[in-house]
Design a protein around this motif. Structure first.
Motif, PDB file in Angstrom:
ATOM      1  N   VAL A 115     -40.419 -16.134  75.724  1.00  0.00           N
ATOM      2  CA  VAL A 115     -39.328 -17.036  76.088  1.00  0.00           C
ATOM      3  C   VAL A 115     -38.234 -16.913  75.034  1.00  0.00           C
ATOM      4  O   VAL A 115     -38.468 -17.200  73.855  1.00  0.00           O
ATOM      5  CB  VAL A 115     -39.805 -18.497  76.184  1.00  0.00           C
ATOM      6  CG1 VAL A 115     -38.643 -19.417  76.585  1.00  0.00           C
ATOM      7  CG2 VAL A 115     -40.968 -18.622  77.176  1.00  0.00           C
ATOM      8  N   VAL A 116     -37.056 -16.494  75.443  1.00  0.00           N
ATOM      9  CA  VAL A 116     -35.919 -16.400  74.530  1.00  0.00           C
ATOM     10  C   VAL A 116     -35.295 -17.782  74.397  1.00  0.00           C
ATOM     11  O   VAL A 116     -34.992 -18.445  75.396  1.00  0.00           O
ATOM     12  CB  VAL A 116     -34.877 -15.387  75.048  1.00  0.00           C
ATOM     13  CG1 VAL A 116     -33.663 -15.350  74.122  1.00  0.00           C
ATOM     14  CG2 VAL A 116     -35.507 -13.998  75.170  1.00  0.00           C
ATOM     15  N   VAL A 138     -36.729 -16.039  69.097  1.00  0.00           N
ATOM     16  CA  VAL A 138     -35.607 -16.873  68.668  1.00  0.00           C
ATOM     17  C   VAL A 138     -34.361 -16.046  68.385  1.00  0.00           C
ATOM     18  O   VAL A 138     -34.421 -14.995  67.737  1.00  0.00           O
ATOM     19  CB  VAL A 138     -36.004 -17.692  67.423  1.00  0.00           C
ATOM     20  CG1 VAL A 138     -34.799 -18.413  66.841  1.00  0.00           C
ATOM     21  CG2 VAL A 138     -37.096 -18.704  67.786  1.00  0.00           C
ATOM     22  N   VAL A 139     -33.238 -16.542  68.885  1.00  0.00           N
ATOM     23  CA  VAL A 139     -31.914 -15.999  68.583  1.00  0.00           C
ATOM     24  C   VAL A 139     -31.135 -17.104  67.879  1.00  0.00           C
ATOM     25  O   VAL A 139     -31.064 -18.234  68.370  1.00  0.00           O
ATOM     26  CB  VAL A 139     -31.178 -15.561  69.858  1.00  0.00           C
ATOM     27  CG1 VAL A 139     -29.779 -15.049  69.524  1.00  0.00           C
ATOM     28  CG2 VAL A 139     -31.978 -14.508  70.604  1.00  0.00           C
ATOM     29  N   THR A 140     -30.545 -16.790  66.742  1.00  0.00           N
ATOM     30  CA  THR A 140     -29.930 -17.820  65.910  1.00  0.00           C
ATOM     31  C   THR A 140     -28.436 -17.963  66.198  1.00  0.00           C
ATOM     32  O   THR A 140     -27.699 -16.968  66.242  1.00  0.00           O
ATOM     33  CB  THR A 140     -30.134 -17.499  64.418  1.00  0.00           C
ATOM     34  OG1 THR A 140     -31.540 -17.403  64.146  1.00  0.00           O
ATOM     35  CG2 THR A 140     -29.549 -18.598  63.542  1.00  0.00           C
ATOM     36  N   ARG A 155     -32.125  -7.608  71.325  1.00  0.00           N
ATOM     37  CA  ARG A 155     -33.432  -7.275  70.739  1.00  0.00           C
ATOM     38  C   ARG A 155     -34.500  -8.307  71.085  1.00  0.00           C
ATOM     39  O   ARG A 155     -35.693  -8.000  71.063  1.00  0.00           O
ATOM     40  CB  ARG A 155     -33.315  -7.148  69.218  1.00  0.00           C
ATOM     41  CG  ARG A 155     -32.583  -5.895  68.752  1.00  0.00           C
ATOM     42  CD  ARG A 155     -32.796  -5.669  67.263  1.00  0.00           C
ATOM     43  NE  ARG A 155     -32.289  -6.774  66.450  1.00  0.00           N
ATOM     44  CZ  ARG A 155     -31.056  -6.852  65.962  1.00  0.00           C
ATOM     45  NH1 ARG A 155     -30.181  -5.873  66.217  1.00  0.00           N
ATOM     46  NH2 ARG A 155     -30.686  -7.875  65.225  1.00  0.00           N
ATOM     47  N   ALA A 156     -34.074  -9.517  71.418  1.00  0.00           N
ATOM     48  CA  ALA A 156     -35.044 -10.570  71.745  1.00  0.00           C
ATOM     49  C   ALA A 156     -35.695 -10.354  73.107  1.00  0.00           C
ATOM     50  O   ALA A 156     -36.752 -10.922  73.391  1.00  0.00           O
ATOM     51  CB  ALA A 156     -34.365 -11.939  71.700  1.00  0.00           C
ATOM     52  N   GLY A 186     -26.807 -13.750  80.983  1.00  0.00           N
ATOM     53  CA  GLY A 186     -27.215 -13.496  82.362  1.00  0.00           C
ATOM     54  C   GLY A 186     -27.466 -12.030  82.650  1.00  0.00           C
ATOM     55  O   GLY A 186     -28.401 -11.680  83.389  1.00  0.00           O
ATOM     56  N   ALA A 187     -26.651 -11.161  82.075  1.00  0.00           N
ATOM     57  CA  ALA A 187     -26.834  -9.724  82.309  1.00  0.00           C
ATOM     58  C   ALA A 187     -28.178  -9.258  81.773  1.00  0.00           C
ATOM     59  O   ALA A 187     -28.882  -8.452  82.414  1.00  0.00           O
ATOM     60  CB  ALA A 187     -25.692  -8.947  81.652  1.00  0.00           C
ATOM     61  N   LEU A 188     -28.568  -9.764  80.613  1.00  0.00           N
ATOM     62  CA  LEU A 188     -29.866  -9.400  80.046  1.00  0.00           C
ATOM     63  C   LEU A 188     -31.004  -9.996  80.869  1.00  0.00           C
ATOM     64  O   LEU A 188     -32.040  -9.346  81.080  1.00  0.00           O
ATOM     65  CB  LEU A 188     -29.952  -9.863  78.594  1.00  0.00           C
ATOM     66  CG  LEU A 188     -29.130  -9.023  77.598  1.00  0.00           C
ATOM     67  CD1 LEU A 188     -28.953  -9.764  76.284  1.00  0.00           C
ATOM     68  CD2 LEU A 188     -29.802  -7.675  77.369  1.00  0.00           C
TER      69      LEU A 188
END
Length: 388
Positions: A115-116, A138-140, A155-156, A186-188
């Motif tokens: 889960v991102v 996690v994305v900061t 990368r996540a 959304g694209a990812l």
């Protein structure tokens, strides 16, 4: 001896909101920590609840929610954002947004799924992921504008990515994600066949210069987005716990499968009142008045904090200000917030509670401005004693 409690609860502990509120009560502190309004709800919504009770709307509601309320939610979303919503199959009423978030995570995430999630994050996200057996990636978001690194985001994502959690307007930073940022996410999600859980409970509290854009309204995203919203923040009735999730029929069916065994249904008179409140708000200037009042409260608290030597960061939405505490002699934000509560008499929330590793948090404190003038004036008097 066998363990008497579930291993799923290991490491959760007490919510930072519960801890700081308890500390505030025990020390008689002005509570600018927990995010709830301390001023009265509008008369029209309270009158609607009283009328519903008097009319004996007091028995179980249908598990997905009163159809009248679901129809109004669907119609508002469709007319505002150009996305058709079926109230019968695509709207589910829950016990506040927190239940909707939990239901959605349990309905989607299997053990080992990734889960991102963006940090700082609302504190219910990680426990929901953990209870489902998921793995947070996690994305900061980084100050001062709380932007994210597109490469870090890419990368996540991986072959096990199942869900992305987005919160806009964002708690605790006040960031409002732009259409471009949502499209990048959304694209990812589309490339990795992931769903998006979009927490939009502050969607009505957006300030001049910013625009709230629902993720479900972006190209290709309706069919893979669960939009979560609630009544409490908008109408100052957080204790009513009326929230909802809007999602495609297949996803809604799975979410309802969890919901039926969590709360089954929610307070009938409050659902009746919610339907009336949304109607009244749309035919009057109630929501414009709400935003204007919050602009005033934001600027009032900003002045109070700045006068106390606590420089604030800009916010575009929600009802929190983050203040810089790096100049003060505290090892971390938790120590500062405990000192502020016990010695100065004003409660705030340490944002490190919203990070996977609290050591990564910048030196800030979160203050809530959904407060009356009386509360803000009392806070100003106490904060003036803060060492400069």
């Amino acid at each position: 001896m066998k363990a008497r409690t579930s291993h799923r609860l290991a490491g959760f502990g007490t919510s930072i909101f519960t801890e700081m509120t308890r500390l505030a009560v025990s020390h008689g502190a002005v509570n600018l920590g927990q995010g709830f309004p301390d001023f009265p709800a509008p008369d029209f919504i309270k009158d609607a609840a009283r009328a519903a009770i008097a009319a004996d709307h007091n028995q179980y509601a249908p598990a997905p929610g009163l159809l009248r309320l679901r129809e109004i939610i669907a119609q508002r979303f469709s007319s505002r954002h150009g996305v058709g919503v079926d109230p019968e199959r695509e709207v589910t009423v829950t016990a506040g947004a927190t239940e909707a978030l939990f239901d959605a995570i349990q309905a989607i995430v299997d053990p080992g799924d990734e889960v991102v999630v963006f940090e700082p994050f609302y504190d219910s996200y990680l426990p929901g992921i953990a209870m489902a057996g998921g793995v947070p990636k996690v994305v900061t978001l980084r100050p001062p504008d709380w932007s994210f690194d597109p490469q870090e985001l890419a990368r996540a994502f991986g072959r096990r990515t199942k869900l992305v959690i987005v919160n806009t307007p964002h708690n605790p930073t006040g960031k409002v994600f732009t259409a471009g940022e949502l499209d990048a996410i959304g694209a990812l999600a589309q490339a990795h066949d992931a769903l998006v859980l979009s927490d939009e409970v502050y969607g009505e509290i957006v300030f001049p210069g910013a625009v709230h854009v629902p993720m479900a309204s972006r190209p290709g995203m309706w069919e893979r987005t669960i939009t979560v919203d609630s009544l409490g923040k908008t109408f100052s009735v957080t204790g009513w716990k009326i929230g909802w999730a809007i999602a495609p029929a297949e996803v809604s069916a799975a979410l309802r499968g969890v919901h039926q065994f969590v709360t089954f249904c929610n307070g009938t008179p409050f659902q009746e009142a919610a339907a009336e409140a949304l109607i009244v708000a749309d035919r009057t200037h109630a929501l414009d008045d709400l935003r204007a009042a919050y602009v005033g409260r934001r600027e009032r608290l900003r002045t109070i904090l700045n006068d106390a030597g606590l420089a604030t960061l800009a916010v575009d939405g929600a009802y929190f200000l983050l203040a810089e505490i790096g100049r003060l002699p505290f090892d971390h934000d938790v120590a500062f917030c405990r000192y502020l509560t016990t010695e100065v008499g004003v409660a705030a929330i340490p944002p490190s509670a919203f990070y996977l590793d609290p050591r990564d948090a910048p030196r800030l404190a979160r203050f809530c401005f959904a407060k009356s003038e009386t509360t803000l004036t009392a806070a100003a008097a106490r904060l003036s004693r803060l060492p400069r």
